[in-house]
Enzyme design. Structure first.
Site, PDB file in Angstrom:
ATOM      1  N   MET A  30       0.845  -1.193   0.000  1.00  0.00           N
ATOM      2  CA  MET A  30       0.000   0.000   0.000  1.00  0.00           C
ATOM      3  C   MET A  30       0.891   1.257   0.000  1.00  0.00           C
ATOM      4  O   MET A  30       0.452   2.338   0.378  1.00  0.00           O
ATOM      5  CB  MET A  30      -0.932   0.000   1.216  1.00  0.00           C
ATOM      6  CG  MET A  30      -1.882  -1.200   1.186  1.00  0.00           C
ATOM      7  SD  MET A  30      -3.406  -0.962   2.091  1.00  0.00           S
ATOM      8  CE  MET A  30      -2.802  -0.715   3.733  1.00  0.00           C
ATOM      9  N   LEU A  33       6.629   2.978   1.686  1.00  0.00           N
ATOM     10  CA  LEU A  33       7.553   1.849   1.786  1.00  0.00           C
ATOM     11  C   LEU A  33       8.646   2.082   2.830  1.00  0.00           C
ATOM     12  O   LEU A  33       9.142   3.195   2.985  1.00  0.00           O
ATOM     13  CB  LEU A  33       8.195   1.591   0.418  1.00  0.00           C
ATOM     14  CG  LEU A  33       7.206   1.306  -0.721  1.00  0.00           C
ATOM     15  CD1 LEU A  33       7.958   1.053  -2.027  1.00  0.00           C
ATOM     16  CD2 LEU A  33       6.290   0.143  -0.397  1.00  0.00           C
ATOM     17  N   GLY A  36      11.292  -2.960   5.480  1.00  0.00           N
ATOM     18  CA  GLY A  36      10.604  -4.256   5.449  1.00  0.00           C
ATOM     19  C   GLY A  36      10.117  -4.561   4.046  1.00  0.00           C
ATOM     20  O   GLY A  36      10.321  -5.669   3.523  1.00  0.00           O
ATOM     21  N   HIS A  37       9.467  -3.565   3.411  1.00  0.00           N
ATOM     22  CA  HIS A  37       9.000  -3.772   2.033  1.00  0.00           C
ATOM     23  C   HIS A  37      10.193  -4.036   1.107  1.00  0.00           C
ATOM     24  O   HIS A  37      10.124  -4.872   0.204  1.00  0.00           O
ATOM     25  CB  HIS A  37       8.285  -2.525   1.504  1.00  0.00           C
ATOM     26  CG  HIS A  37       7.002  -2.208   2.203  1.00  0.00           C
ATOM     27  ND1 HIS A  37       6.848  -1.097   3.001  1.00  0.00           N
ATOM     28  CD2 HIS A  37       5.808  -2.833   2.196  1.00  0.00           C
ATOM     29  CE1 HIS A  37       5.614  -1.058   3.460  1.00  0.00           C
ATOM     30  NE2 HIS A  37       4.957  -2.094   2.993  1.00  0.00           N
ATOM     31  N   LYS A 149       5.112 -10.131   9.376  1.00  0.00           N
ATOM     32  CA  LYS A 149       4.508  -9.299  10.422  1.00  0.00           C
ATOM     33  C   LYS A 149       2.986  -9.393  10.345  1.00  0.00           C
ATOM     34  O   LYS A 149       2.304  -9.451  11.353  1.00  0.00           O
ATOM     35  CB  LYS A 149       4.955  -7.839  10.314  1.00  0.00           C
ATOM     36  CG  LYS A 149       4.490  -7.032  11.523  1.00  0.00           C
ATOM     37  CD  LYS A 149       4.903  -5.603  11.447  1.00  0.00           C
ATOM     38  CE  LYS A 149       4.030  -4.820  10.511  1.00  0.00           C
ATOM     39  NZ  LYS A 149       2.636  -4.652  11.002  1.00  0.00           N
ATOM     40  N   SER A 186       4.261   0.832   8.254  1.00  0.00           N
ATOM     41  CA  SER A 186       3.969   2.190   7.779  1.00  0.00           C
ATOM     42  C   SER A 186       3.228   2.974   8.855  1.00  0.00           C
ATOM     43  O   SER A 186       3.300   4.200   8.906  1.00  0.00           O
ATOM     44  CB  SER A 186       3.124   2.130   6.510  1.00  0.00           C
ATOM     45  OG  SER A 186       3.765   1.297   5.571  1.00  0.00           O
ATOM     46  N   ARG A 187       2.501   2.266   9.727  1.00  0.00           N
ATOM     47  CA  ARG A 187       1.719   2.952  10.771  1.00  0.00           C
ATOM     48  C   ARG A 187       2.588   3.451  11.923  1.00  0.00           C
ATOM     49  O   ARG A 187       2.103   4.223  12.752  1.00  0.00           O
ATOM     50  CB  ARG A 187       0.615   2.039  11.297  1.00  0.00           C
ATOM     51  CG  ARG A 187      -0.499   1.831  10.283  1.00  0.00           C
ATOM     52  CD  ARG A 187      -1.726   1.172  10.880  1.00  0.00           C
ATOM     53  NE  ARG A 187      -2.843   1.238   9.957  1.00  0.00           N
ATOM     54  CZ  ARG A 187      -3.226   0.244   9.137  1.00  0.00           C
ATOM     55  NH1 ARG A 187      -2.567  -0.894   9.138  1.00  0.00           N
ATOM     56  NH2 ARG A 187      -4.265   0.401   8.336  1.00  0.00           N
TER      57      ARG A 187
HETATM   58  O1  PAF Z   1      -0.159  -5.796   3.505  1.00  0.00           O
HETATM   59  C1  PAF Z   1      -0.584  -4.863   2.806  1.00  0.00           C
HETATM   60  O2  PAF Z   1       0.074  -3.860   2.588  1.00  0.00           O
HETATM   61  C2  PAF Z   1      -1.989  -4.982   2.193  1.00  0.00           C
HETATM   62  O3  PAF Z   1      -2.860  -5.615   3.067  1.00  0.00           O
HETATM   63  C3  PAF Z   1      -2.001  -5.649   0.814  1.00  0.00           C
HETATM   64  C4  PAF Z   1      -1.538  -7.096   0.889  1.00  0.00           C
HETATM   65  C5  PAF Z   1      -1.103  -4.875  -0.140  1.00  0.00           C
HETATM   66  C6  PAF Z   1      -3.417  -5.653   0.253  1.00  0.00           C
HETATM   67  O4  PAF Z   1      -3.909  -4.368   0.098  1.00  0.00           O
END
Ligand code: PAF
Length: 282
Positions: A30, A33, A36-37, A149, A186-187
């Site tokens: 989402m 980034l 982790g991403h 996570k 991200s939160r």
């Molecule tokens: O983990 C996330 O960021 C979201 O839940 C995902 C898998 C991209 C679906 O919107």
């Protein structure tokens, strides 16, 4: 690195790549980034010929009172982070392209979506499964990489892939943490300095619980209480759940054995955070 915004264009491109015999790895995100991403992307890059990262803040997985509108969005910064990693395509669709007027079909996970995070976020996994299946149909990946996570999310998606015969291999990569133990999310950006300091109790209590199990504790009620007490006392957190469950099914355990997940969700100053540790007990 191409940025593709149109669903039709992305699907055509994916089908063309598949015809050329290329394998595709998808990292659904989402945006906003963090490291982790980027670990998930590095993993995807090693697995397939083409790496696609989708960036889409999916409205259907947020309840009306949740943080959809304030969820951090910064495409330019995300692309800057992705470019050096060799990402081939960033897929960044618009909500009206994913959910056009008249959209009326959802993927609804059943029992697995009613426990843990599903209990406090009742339609969350319906939104996740729906968008993830759509992304799979659009991007046509051979592999899709998710972070551990979001443990329940990965279990829900694996179940959907199995139940609906979706030809995608789901890969789950380890949680990435800051040096002080906080799981990257991200939160975390919503946390004040004080709330972030208290949030360290989350990983600390999970690591201590893991240690208890490794030292021989087998009573799951004791472990749940141990973690919950620390969250309430030391972090002043509102606890949604503390779970000691089978790591594959997330069914709660009375006695510990096999591969287990100790997981929790809590709110610190209103910010909902989740984390877990997974371990094998001989
Ligand atoms: O983990 C996330 O960021 C979201 O839940 C995902 C898998 C991209 C679906 O919107």
């Amino acid at each position: 690195m191409q940025i593709v915004r149109s669903v039709t264009r992305m699907q055509k491109l994916a089908l063309k790549l598949k015809k050329q015999g290329k394998t595709i790895a998808l990292v659904p995100t989402m945006g906003a980034l963090h490291k982790g991403h980027l670990e998930l992307v590095a993993r995807a890059f090693r697995m397939a010929d083409i790496t696609v990262v989708s960036i889409f803040v999916n409205p259907t997985q947020f309840a009306p009172h949740e943080d959809f509108s304030r969820y951090p969005r910064n495409l330019a910064l995300d692309c800057k982070l992705l470019r050096p990693l060799g990402v081939d395509i960033v897929f960044h669709p618009q909500p009206q392209d994913i959910y056009p007027t008249g959209f009326d079909t959802y993927v609804v996970p059943e029992k697995i979506a009613t426990i843990l995070d599903g209990e406090s976020r009742p339609s969350h996994f319906k939104g996740v499964d729906t968008v993830v299946l759509k992304l799979f149909n659009i991007v046509q990946p051979d592999f899709a990489v998710f972070g551990r996570k979001d443990l329940q999310q990965s279990v829900v998606i694996k179940q959907m892939v199995k139940d609906l015969n979706v030809p995608v291999k789901i890969v789950v990569a380890p949680t990435v943490r800051d040096a002080d133990g906080l799981a990257l999310s991200s939160r975390n950006a919503y946390l004040s300095v004080d709330a972030r300091r208290r949030a360290l109790v989350i990983s600390r209590s999970l690591f201590a619980a893991r240690q208890l199990v490794l030292s021989g504790e087998r009573n799951t009620a004791k472990i749940r209480n141990f973690v919950r007490r620390q969250l309430v006392k030391d972090a002043k957190a509102d606890v949604d759940y503390v779970s000691v469950a089978d790591a594959e099914t997330l069914a709660e355990l009375r006695r510990i054995s096999g591969k287990i997940a100790i997981s929790l969700a809590c709110r610190i100053d209103g910010v909902r955070l989740i984390d877990n540790v997974v371990l094998k007990v001989g």
